[in-house]
Design a protein around this motif. Structure first.
Motif, short mmCIF file in Angstrom:
data_model
loop_
_atom_site.label_atom_id
_atom_site.label_comp_id
_atom_site.label_asym_id
_atom_site.label_seq_id
_atom_site.Cartn_x
_atom_site.Cartn_y
_atom_site.Cartn_z
N MET A 115 50.82 39.29 55.35
CA MET A 115 50.45 40.17 55.34
C MET A 115 49.51 40.79 54.75
O MET A 115 50.35 41.19 53.43
N ALA A 116 48.12 41.07 54.10
CA ALA A 116 47.32 41.51 52.87
C ALA A 116 47.73 43.11 53.74
O ALA A 116 48.10 43.11 54.80
N LYS A 117 47.98 44.02 52.59
CA LYS A 117 47.70 45.44 52.76
C LYS A 117 46.76 45.87 51.97
O LYS A 117 46.11 45.05 51.05
N GLN A 118 46.30 46.81 52.76
CA GLN A 118 44.95 47.39 51.69
C GLN A 118 44.95 48.86 51.31
O GLN A 118 45.60 49.88 52.48
N LEU A 119 44.66 49.30 50.12
CA LEU A 119 45.25 51.03 50.14
C LEU A 119 43.58 50.95 49.41
O LEU A 119 42.34 50.62 49.66
N THR A 120 43.62 52.51 49.56
CA THR A 120 42.23 52.98 50.17
C THR A 120 42.11 54.17 49.53
O THR A 120 43.16 55.33 49.61
N ILE A 121 41.61 54.39 48.10
CA ILE A 121 40.54 55.72 47.54
C ILE A 121 39.58 56.18 48.35
O ILE A 121 38.14 55.15 48.57
N VAL A 122 39.37 57.45 47.77
CA VAL A 122 38.67 58.02 48.55
C VAL A 122 37.53 59.00 47.16
O VAL A 122 38.46 59.63 47.09
N VAL A 123 36.64 58.64 47.02
CA VAL A 123 36.00 59.23 45.66
C VAL A 123 34.20 59.84 45.84
O VAL A 123 33.64 59.33 47.06
N PRO A 124 33.79 60.37 45.61
CA PRO A 124 31.72 60.44 45.36
C PRO A 124 31.78 59.82 45.64
O PRO A 124 31.92 58.57 44.59
N GLY A 125 31.02 59.18 46.21
CA GLY A 125 29.18 58.59 45.75
C GLY A 125 28.74 58.17 44.51
O GLY A 125 28.90 56.69 44.20
N GLU A 126 28.53 59.30 43.56
CA GLU A 126 27.80 58.53 42.53
C GLU A 126 28.72 58.34 41.08
O GLU A 126 28.30 58.52 40.74
N SER A 127 30.13 58.35 42.04
CA SER A 127 31.27 57.65 40.95
C SER A 127 32.29 56.55 41.19
O SER A 127 33.02 56.47 40.67
N VAL A 128 31.55 55.50 42.22
CA VAL A 128 31.93 54.91 42.93
C VAL A 128 31.97 54.02 41.70
O VAL A 128 33.36 53.07 41.12
N ASP A 129 31.30 53.21 40.96
CA ASP A 129 30.71 52.40 40.18
C ASP A 129 31.80 52.52 39.21
O ASP A 129 32.22 51.78 37.98
N VAL A 130 31.34 53.48 38.13
CA VAL A 130 32.48 54.11 37.12
C VAL A 130 33.96 54.18 37.36
O VAL A 130 34.83 53.43 36.79
N THR A 131 34.13 54.18 38.66
CA THR A 131 35.87 54.42 38.84
C THR A 131 35.86 52.95 39.13
O THR A 131 37.48 52.02 38.91
N ILE A 132 34.95 51.76 39.46
CA ILE A 132 35.55 50.39 39.45
C ILE A 132 35.72 49.75 38.11
O ILE A 132 36.85 48.85 38.68
N GLU A 133 34.70 49.96 37.55
CA GLU A 133 34.42 50.05 35.87
C GLU A 133 36.19 49.83 35.86
O GLU A 133 37.27 48.90 34.34
N HIS A 134 36.96 51.39 35.90
CA HIS A 134 38.37 52.06 35.51
C HIS A 134 39.65 51.02 36.09
O HIS A 134 40.15 50.32 35.11
N LEU A 135 39.34 50.43 36.68
CA LEU A 135 40.36 49.61 37.69
C LEU A 135 40.15 48.30 37.52
O LEU A 135 40.72 47.50 37.23
N ASN A 136 38.70 47.88 37.19
CA ASN A 136 38.84 46.39 36.51
C ASN A 136 39.94 46.52 35.28
O ASN A 136 40.49 45.27 35.52
N ALA A 137 39.68 47.12 34.72
CA ALA A 137 40.16 47.22 33.08
C ALA A 137 41.30 46.93 33.39
O ALA A 137 41.43 46.36 32.22
#
Length: 293
Positions: free
Chosen positions: A1-23
């Motif tokens: 079974m897959a697991k889902q981790l959730t972090i809550v971030v401000p909307g204006e920071s979601v794109d840069v957060t994704i870039e860091h996680l992708n990296a």
């Protein structure tokens, strides 16, 4: 079974957060934009609430990798942008099962499967934030219409491609190439979905075609447009796309605004070839009158 981790971030920071996680190798991500829905003559309007907090979901397909991902994620939180303060981040863990979505004609949407495990009549999808998760009635209406028809050796134009799921379906049905256009920077996601389905020959262009000039290829076999009645008519008319395509698959249209679209296509020489409706959402396939199969 897959697991889902959730972090809550401000909307204006979601794109840069994704870039860091992708990296750091965390790429199975998705989120839903916080929007406020309004109703108008064109159907529904959406106002983006940019400063709302966003639930950014990370899917871990193998539950044995959860702790590794958690450790990696916790280390990453300390290097995220300053506006993503520790107090703004909540970490949650939950079991998640993504059920297949049947399209009613033997085809189905399946989430996050590896290419080597492919099944017949299955569209694999790994939603990562762009529109086109397979849940909305308009997406399902288009997918059913696409999978009901042959696209052998066809050149397809997909306007408002989003996640690219409609482009992928056309390629699975035999399209030779797809030109995919979106106002958002979705190329990485569309190519990810293409790889997941073991298809290629999709070219993605980021452009606001309502406001910027765009030079379309001379001819298409199919044009797919799932963005709303008024916008669809405006784009097709502005670029005279009715002179370049044999079929138009149009969705994002509500039944109280359908007549406008029908009249437009009738006036430029098209007839209704197929139509489906789920709740208020109408999906219609128009065919050029002089085109003979």
């Amino acid at each position: 079974m897959a697991k889902q981790l959730t972090i809550v971030v401000p909307g204006e920071s979601v794109d840069v957060t994704i870039e860091h996680l992708n990296a750091i190798g965390i790429i199975n991500l998705y989120y839903e934009q916080p929007i406020e829905t309004t109703m108008n003559n064109n159907g529904y309007g959406f106002e983006l609430k940019e400063h709302e907090k966003i639930d950014l979901h990370i899917i871990v397909e193998d539950e044995h990798d959860v702790m590794d991902t958690l450790n990696l994620l916790c280390k990453t939180l300390s290097i995220l942008p300053k506006e993503v303060a520790q107090k703004d981040i909540n970490l949650e863990l939950e079991n998640v099962i993504f059920d297949d979505i049947p399209l009613g004609n033997g085809w189905k949407i399946r989430y996050g499967e590896a290419v080597e495990n492919r099944q017949e009549k299955t569209i694999y999808l790994d939603p990562q934030g762009a529109f086109g998760t397979g849940i909305h009635e308009t997406t399902q209406g288009c997918l059913k219409m696409i999978t009901d028809h042959s696209f052998d050796r066809c050149h397809v134009l997909d306007i408002g491609t989003g996640s690219g799921v409609l482009a992928i379906a056309a390629l699975l049905k035999g399209a030779s190439r797809v030109t995919a256009i979106d106002i958002e920077p979705v190329e990485r996601e569309v190519l990810h979905q293409a790889k997941l389905n073991n298809v290629e020959n999709v070219n993605v262009h980021q452009v606001n075609i309502l406001e910027e000039g765009y030079e379309f290829p001379v001819q298409f076999d199919w044009t797919i447009i799932n963005i709303g009645a008024d916008e669809s008519v405006k784009i097709i008319e502005q670029y005279r796309l009715y002179e370049r395509s044999k079929y138009f698959l149009v969705s994002g249209v509500v039944d109280w605004n359908e007549e406008k679209v029908k009249n437009f296509f009738k006036n430029v020489g098209f007839e209704i070839f197929a139509r489906t409706q789920t709740n208020e959402w109408v999906t219609t396939l128009y065919r050029k009158l002089y085109f003979v199969t």
